[in-house]
Design a protein around this motif. Sequence first.
Motif, PDB file in Angstrom:
ATOM      1  N   ARG A 179       0.812  -1.215   0.000  1.00  0.00           N
ATOM      2  CA  ARG A 179       0.000   0.000   0.000  1.00  0.00           C
ATOM      3  C   ARG A 179       0.844   1.263   0.000  1.00  0.00           C
ATOM      4  NH1 ARG A 179      -5.598  -0.356   1.597  1.00  0.00           N
ATOM      5  NH2 ARG A 179      -6.439  -1.582  -0.140  1.00  0.00           N
ATOM      6  N   VAL A 190       0.381   3.123  -3.100  1.00  0.00           N
ATOM      7  CA  VAL A 190      -0.878   3.871  -3.198  1.00  0.00           C
ATOM      8  C   VAL A 190      -0.770   5.200  -2.456  1.00  0.00           C
ATOM      9  CG1 VAL A 190      -3.364   3.797  -2.728  1.00  0.00           C
ATOM     10  CG2 VAL A 190      -2.155   1.707  -3.366  1.00  0.00           C
ATOM     11  N   THR A 198      -2.915  -2.912  -4.092  1.00  0.00           N
ATOM     12  CA  THR A 198      -2.290  -1.837  -4.851  1.00  0.00           C
ATOM     13  C   THR A 198      -2.600  -2.094  -6.316  1.00  0.00           C
ATOM     14  OG1 THR A 198      -0.213  -0.653  -5.249  1.00  0.00           O
ATOM     15  CG2 THR A 198      -0.075  -3.045  -5.073  1.00  0.00           C
TER      16      THR A 198
END
Length: 293
Positions: free
Chosen positions: A70, A73, A233
């Motif tokens: 993540r 992101v 992701t």
Amino acid sequence: MNRTRLLIAIGIVTLVLIVEVVGALASGSLALLADAGHMLSDLFGLVIALVASIIALRPASDRHTFGFQRAEVLAALANGLILVVVAVFVGVEGISRLLSPGTDHVQGTPMLIIASIGLVANVAALLVLRGGDRTSFNIRGAYLEVLGDTLGSIAVIIAGIVIITTGLVAADAIASLAIAVMIVPRAFVLIRDVVAVLIQSAPKETDVQQIRRHILETEGVLEVHDVHVWAITSGEPVFSAHVVVDKQIFADGETGALLDRLSGCLTSHFDVEHSTFQLEPAEHAGHENEQHR
């Protein structure tokens, strides 16, 4: 491979940024300064993307069971917010110059030369990043930012030509506003896609109903419910579902084979590598909590 792309792009952007800042100060061009500011945001974004790509490789742990994917992101979100800040600053300054045209002292020739150098460098960076933008949020964000820089360089070149040929210095402020306008949609798209991942929406390329149909067509499956599809992701979809199966599957000890068929279906047809199925008999599904149906 993506990190190599990022490192090369960082080198190109850093060099052009220095040239554009010097050129903006020498020519008095807001458009060139706006392009440099946009390029500075690109540099921040590229560095963040590089760091995030390294962090994302860290293995999963008991505390972080999905690892650190993540991070990519969150880096893309930071990129989007940086773009918004740059667009607002350039927009306000551009309007201010249009309202006070008498204070402008812009030299068209340095604008044209520096912007042309920037255009060549941006095209080179785009070629480096091309391809990776389809598989990574970070590369996509970097690609979009450099694409915006390319368009910005074109706008500055046009403004420089106008100033040289007509003496209309307002062309500089107009070009800077055009750059701001080009930044906003790209920032919006990037932030929108990042938010979709953070709120665990199903990936837009995933057809949940089609996945349901494939599962129901699997031999031994009676019903499927509590279906969830989300992404950790970019390019990393995750799937889970409760699957009601014929009691004979349990009696014959065929649950392992059924799980293989289900996970194989998701991998081959929907490119989902991480799937979790809860197999249950009909009598269990009948008394599950309503929110799990």
